[in-house]
Design a protein around this motif. Sequence first.
Motif, mmCIF file in Angstrom:
data_model
loop_
_atom_site.group_PDB
_atom_site.id
_atom_site.type_symbol
_atom_site.label_atom_id
_atom_site.label_comp_id
_atom_site.label_asym_id
_atom_site.label_seq_id
_atom_site.Cartn_x
_atom_site.Cartn_y
_atom_site.Cartn_z
ATOM 1 N N ASN A 33 -7.391 0.812 -4.731
ATOM 2 C CA ASN A 33 -6.129 0.749 -3.987
ATOM 3 C C ASN A 33 -5.465 -0.608 -4.152
ATOM 4 N N ASN A 34 -6.283 -1.644 -4.315
ATOM 5 C CA ASN A 34 -5.753 -2.991 -4.486
ATOM 6 C C ASN A 34 -5.847 -3.338 -5.967
ATOM 7 N N ILE A 35 -4.685 -3.510 -6.606
ATOM 8 C CA ILE A 35 -4.680 -3.705 -8.062
ATOM 9 C C ILE A 35 -4.407 -5.164 -8.458
ATOM 10 N N VAL A 36 -4.480 -6.066 -7.473
ATOM 11 C CA VAL A 36 -4.120 -7.469 -7.713
ATOM 12 C C VAL A 36 -5.351 -8.302 -8.058
ATOM 13 N N GLY A 37 -5.384 -8.832 -9.266
ATOM 14 C CA GLY A 37 -6.456 -9.728 -9.678
ATOM 15 C C GLY A 37 -6.183 -11.142 -9.197
ATOM 16 N N PRO A 38 -7.181 -12.049 -9.360
ATOM 17 C CA PRO A 38 -7.005 -13.432 -8.915
ATOM 18 C C PRO A 38 -5.855 -14.125 -9.641
ATOM 19 N N ASP A 39 -5.165 -15.004 -8.927
ATOM 20 C CA ASP A 39 -4.080 -15.832 -9.487
ATOM 21 C C ASP A 39 -2.905 -15.016 -10.035
ATOM 22 N N THR A 40 -2.677 -13.846 -9.496
ATOM 23 C CA THR A 40 -1.530 -13.049 -9.944
ATOM 24 C C THR A 40 -0.268 -13.535 -9.246
ATOM 25 N N PRO A 41 0.763 -13.961 -10.018
ATOM 26 C CA PRO A 41 1.990 -14.383 -9.347
ATOM 27 C C PRO A 41 2.720 -13.197 -8.725
ATOM 28 N N GLY A 42 3.333 -13.445 -7.561
ATOM 29 C CA GLY A 42 4.131 -12.390 -6.929
ATOM 30 C C GLY A 42 3.925 -12.321 -5.441
ATOM 31 N N LYS A 43 4.954 -11.848 -4.774
ATOM 32 C CA LYS A 43 4.934 -11.685 -3.319
ATOM 33 C C LYS A 43 4.172 -10.405 -2.966
ATOM 34 N N LYS A 44 3.374 -10.487 -1.890
ATOM 35 C CA LYS A 44 2.551 -9.339 -1.477
ATOM 36 C C LYS A 44 3.415 -8.098 -1.192
ATOM 37 N N LEU A 45 2.975 -6.957 -1.715
ATOM 38 C CA LEU A 45 3.696 -5.692 -1.516
ATOM 39 C C LEU A 45 2.697 -4.568 -1.267
ATOM 40 N N VAL A 46 2.962 -3.789 -0.217
ATOM 41 C CA VAL A 46 2.175 -2.579 0.044
ATOM 42 C C VAL A 46 3.100 -1.382 -0.166
ATOM 43 N N VAL A 47 2.626 -0.391 -0.895
ATOM 44 C CA VAL A 47 3.407 0.839 -1.106
ATOM 45 C C VAL A 47 2.599 2.002 -0.539
ATOM 46 N N GLU A 48 3.265 2.807 0.282
ATOM 47 C CA GLU A 48 2.582 3.930 0.930
ATOM 48 C C GLU A 48 3.456 5.170 0.910
ATOM 49 N N GLY A 49 2.824 6.310 1.088
ATOM 50 C CA GLY A 49 3.583 7.552 1.185
ATOM 51 C C GLY A 49 2.663 8.717 0.963
ATOM 52 N N CYS A 50 3.253 9.861 0.666
ATOM 53 C CA CYS A 50 2.400 11.010 0.412
ATOM 54 C C CYS A 50 2.858 11.754 -0.827
ATOM 55 N N VAL A 51 1.986 12.634 -1.274
ATOM 56 C CA VAL A 51 2.291 13.522 -2.397
ATOM 57 C C VAL A 51 2.335 14.928 -1.830
ATOM 58 N N MET A 52 3.415 15.642 -2.081
ATOM 59 C CA MET A 52 3.561 16.998 -1.544
ATOM 60 C C MET A 52 4.109 17.936 -2.604
ATOM 61 N N ASP A 53 3.981 19.234 -2.323
ATOM 62 C CA ASP A 53 4.562 20.205 -3.244
ATOM 63 C C ASP A 53 5.989 20.523 -2.806
ATOM 64 N N ALA A 54 6.647 21.407 -3.530
ATOM 65 C CA ALA A 54 8.068 21.673 -3.284
ATOM 66 C C ALA A 54 8.312 22.399 -1.964
#
Length: 167
Positions: A33-54
């Motif tokens: 779930n956390n894809i950030v390795g050490p010393d990665t430049p960038g502001k912290k971002l969390v993305v959330e939501g769901c996957v649904m069918d039509a």
Amino acid sequence: MKKLTPKISKKTIALTPPVEEGPYYKPGSPERNNIVGPDTPGKKLVVEGCVMDAKGQPIAHAWLDFWHADGSGAYDNEGFNLRGHQYTDKDGRYHLETVRPHQYLFRTPHIHVKVRAAENSPVLTTQLFFPGEKRNEKDPIFKTRTLMNVEDVPGGQKATFDFVVEI
Ligand code: FE
């Protein structure tokens, strides 16, 4: 007299549109779930939501594979920093911890993702965008329909996006 028939809704939700894959996808990303390795430049971002069918039904154990540029606009093409896949929980929800990608070349900031409801389902390849970015309108690949909702939170930002996919 008109016969009463049960009212069954046939209404469907529009599928999340595809956006091109681009040149930097690498299969075989680690599951996390956390894809950030050490010393990665960038502001912290969390993305959330769901996957649904039509029909709006949440899909448990849907596969999502994310990859994107870091806070200076660079991709990790040697390793798997800022790359990772995960599966939705029993309520169809996903949760990604990452950093905010920076623009690069002619591209506005974006997060690439592939989503698949189940192993034999079609794969949706798309890109998520940030509202209010100056470059959005100038980027020919940009789509308003895959704009996330983004809000500032202590320490960074939180974004939400719900995917609607074929099953
Ligand atoms: Fe990209």
